[in-house]
Write a protein that holds these residues in place. Structure first.
Motif, short mmCIF file in Angstrom:
data_model
loop_
_atom_site.label_atom_id
_atom_site.label_comp_id
_atom_site.label_asym_id
_atom_site.label_seq_id
_atom_site.Cartn_x
_atom_site.Cartn_y
_atom_site.Cartn_z
N PRO A 255 0.84 -1.21 0.00
CA PRO A 255 0.00 0.00 0.00
C PRO A 255 0.87 1.26 0.00
O PRO A 255 1.81 1.38 0.78
N GLY A 256 0.56 2.19 -0.91
CA GLY A 256 1.29 3.43 -0.99
C GLY A 256 2.61 3.34 -1.71
O GLY A 256 3.34 4.33 -1.81
N HIS A 257 2.96 2.16 -2.23
CA HIS A 257 4.22 1.97 -2.94
C HIS A 257 3.95 1.04 -4.12
O HIS A 257 3.55 -0.11 -3.93
N ASN A 311 -16.71 -1.96 -17.58
CA ASN A 311 -15.80 -1.07 -18.28
C ASN A 311 -15.27 -0.02 -17.30
O ASN A 311 -15.86 0.22 -16.24
N GLY A 312 -14.16 0.60 -17.68
CA GLY A 312 -13.52 1.55 -16.77
C GLY A 312 -12.58 0.82 -15.82
O GLY A 312 -12.07 -0.27 -16.11
N TYR A 313 -12.38 1.40 -14.64
CA TYR A 313 -11.41 0.85 -13.68
C TYR A 313 -11.98 0.90 -12.27
O TYR A 313 -12.76 1.79 -11.93
N VAL A 314 -11.57 -0.06 -11.46
CA VAL A 314 -11.87 0.00 -10.03
C VAL A 314 -10.75 0.78 -9.36
O VAL A 314 -9.63 0.84 -9.88
N PRO A 315 -10.98 1.42 -8.22
CA PRO A 315 -9.93 2.18 -7.54
C PRO A 315 -8.69 1.33 -7.30
O PRO A 315 -8.77 0.20 -6.80
N ALA A 316 -7.54 1.89 -7.66
CA ALA A 316 -6.30 1.12 -7.63
C ALA A 316 -5.79 0.87 -6.22
O ALA A 316 -5.04 -0.08 -6.00
N GLY A 317 -6.18 1.72 -5.27
CA GLY A 317 -5.71 1.46 -3.91
C GLY A 317 -5.29 2.72 -3.19
O GLY A 317 -5.70 3.83 -3.53
N ILE A 318 -4.42 2.54 -2.20
CA ILE A 318 -3.96 3.64 -1.36
C ILE A 318 -3.02 4.53 -2.15
O ILE A 318 -2.14 4.06 -2.88
N ALA A 319 -3.22 5.85 -2.00
CA ALA A 319 -2.37 6.80 -2.72
C ALA A 319 -0.93 6.68 -2.25
O ALA A 319 -0.63 6.14 -1.18
N GLN A 320 -0.03 7.21 -3.08
CA GLN A 320 1.39 7.12 -2.75
C GLN A 320 1.70 7.80 -1.43
O GLN A 320 1.18 8.87 -1.11
N THR A 321 2.57 7.17 -0.66
CA THR A 321 3.05 7.78 0.57
C THR A 321 4.04 8.90 0.25
O THR A 321 4.54 9.01 -0.87
N SER A 322 4.31 9.73 1.25
CA SER A 322 5.25 10.84 1.05
C SER A 322 6.63 10.32 0.65
O SER A 322 7.29 10.89 -0.23
N HIS A 323 7.04 9.21 1.27
CA HIS A 323 8.34 8.65 0.93
C HIS A 323 8.40 8.21 -0.53
O HIS A 323 9.37 8.47 -1.23
N GLU A 324 7.33 7.59 -1.00
CA GLU A 324 7.29 7.14 -2.39
C GLU A 324 7.27 8.34 -3.35
O GLU A 324 7.93 8.33 -4.38
N LYS A 325 6.54 9.39 -3.00
CA LYS A 325 6.50 10.59 -3.84
C LYS A 325 7.88 11.22 -3.92
O LYS A 325 8.30 11.69 -4.98
N ASN A 326 8.60 11.26 -2.80
CA ASN A 326 9.95 11.82 -2.80
C ASN A 326 10.88 10.99 -3.69
O ASN A 326 11.72 11.54 -4.40
#
Length: 332
Positions: A255-257, A311-326
């Motif tokens: 999650p988040g990564h 059709n379309g997409y289901v939510p992919a999951g938890i958004a990126q963590t701050s560490h992953e964004k960095n």
């Protein structure tokens, strides 16, 4: 029988006339060896000896899997060589340096032997270094991502099943994967390789889902034979692990990564997949199937999903963590 045991057989008298015998111990050892041999051969009665070179690994079904199999075989060969050497030294010491029946003095002791100490320090370092080199080399190759893969699938792990977002342009499905809010959890560096106007389709499962052809539990992921498939792995809750058994490849779903890897299936059929990370009480039910078909049949399956309003997409999951964004920023 005489009081001092003089009429006992010689083999039953030890030092001081005490009755002893080596035969029961030898008999027990022979029985144990025989039982071990029977057990080893009995468990292999149904074993196909053509599978022996794979050393327990399943038949590879992707172009990348033989590299993993080769690494596995090399590690086994190195382990067996070390094991034979160690077992040989142990048996040699036990048989040729056992205590004599007639001599009771302490045998010569060997200590502070610098060549021997250097040998058992340097040799393990060489073995570990060689294994590290081949592991790092193969890992770098297996985790490398090509530009513009043929197929991209967002695998979403959740307690207690899987969803598969097919990031493809499909007739009847409108939208764009690059701007879809449901795929916000996926980093931009992966979205750059998404096809244009990919409205997509999805398929989600539950622990009670079954494959209609094999009746195996779990949802079914469809893949085209001969096409490079990129898996983009995201999670909605805890750490899972995406493992397709005959692909010989698995990777954590964090999650988040976001993790990703690519394979090229080269054999049609339906194969088993599972979660390889203990993720909670129903971890054992996180099963799925992988169905490899012709590219034409794969495209038809996506159209069938759209016809069923998937059709379309289901939510992919938890958004990126701050560490992953960095990390993403530093890699740009």
């Amino acid at each position: 029988m005489s009081p001092n045991g003089s009429d006992l057989p010689r083999c039953l008298k030890g030092a001081g006339g005490t009755p002893t015998s080596r035969r029961p111990m030898r008999r027990k050892l022979l029985q144990a060896l025989t039982a071990g041999l029977v057990l080893a051969t009995a468990t292999g009665c149904s074993y196909n000896w053509e599978d022996f070179p794979r050393l327990g690994m399943p038949t590879p079904t992707t172009e990348e899997a033989p590299r993993i199999l080769s690494l596995w075989q090399g590690s086994w060969a190195a382990a067996l060589a070390v094991g034979v050497l160690v077992w040989g030294l142990i048996l040699w010491s036990a048989f040729f340096h056992r205590r004599s029946r007639t001599k009771v003095e302490v045998p010569p002791q060997t200590r502070y032997n610098m060549p021997i100490e250097a040998l058992y320090t340097v040799v393990p370092l060489i073995i570990v270094s060689v294994l590290f080199y081949f592991t790092a080399r193969d890992e770098s190759e297996l985790l490398s991502l090509k530009k513009k893969p043929d197929v991209t699938v967002n695998v979403v792990g959740f307690q207690w099943s899987w969803c598969f977002n097919y990031i493809e342009p499909v007739a009847g499905s409108t939208g764009d994967a690059k701007t879809s809010k449901d795929l916000d959890a996926i980093p931009d560096r992966f979205k750059e390789d998404f096809p244009a106007n990919a409205g997509g389709a999805y398929d989600c499962g539950t622990p009670g889902t079954r494959n209609p052809q094999t009746n195996n539990p779990g949802p079914t992921l469809w893949l085209p034979k001969g096409k490079t498939v990129r898996f983009v792995l995201t999670s909605r809750d805890v750490i899972h692990s995406f493992w397709v058994v005959p692909f010989l490849m698995k990777q954590d779903v964090i999650p988040g990564h976001t993790n990703a890897f690519e394979v090229t299936p080269n054999k049609e059929g339906t194969f088993l997949g599972k979660c390889a990370e203990l993720c909670g009480v129903d971890h054992s039910r996180m099963l799925f199937n992988v169905k490899v078909v012709s590219p034409e049949r794969y495209e038809q399956h996506l159209k069938d999903l759209v016809d069923k309003q998937q059709n379309g997409y289901v939510p992919a999951g938890i958004a990126q963590t701050s560490h992953e964004k960095n990390r993403e920023t530093n890699n740009l």
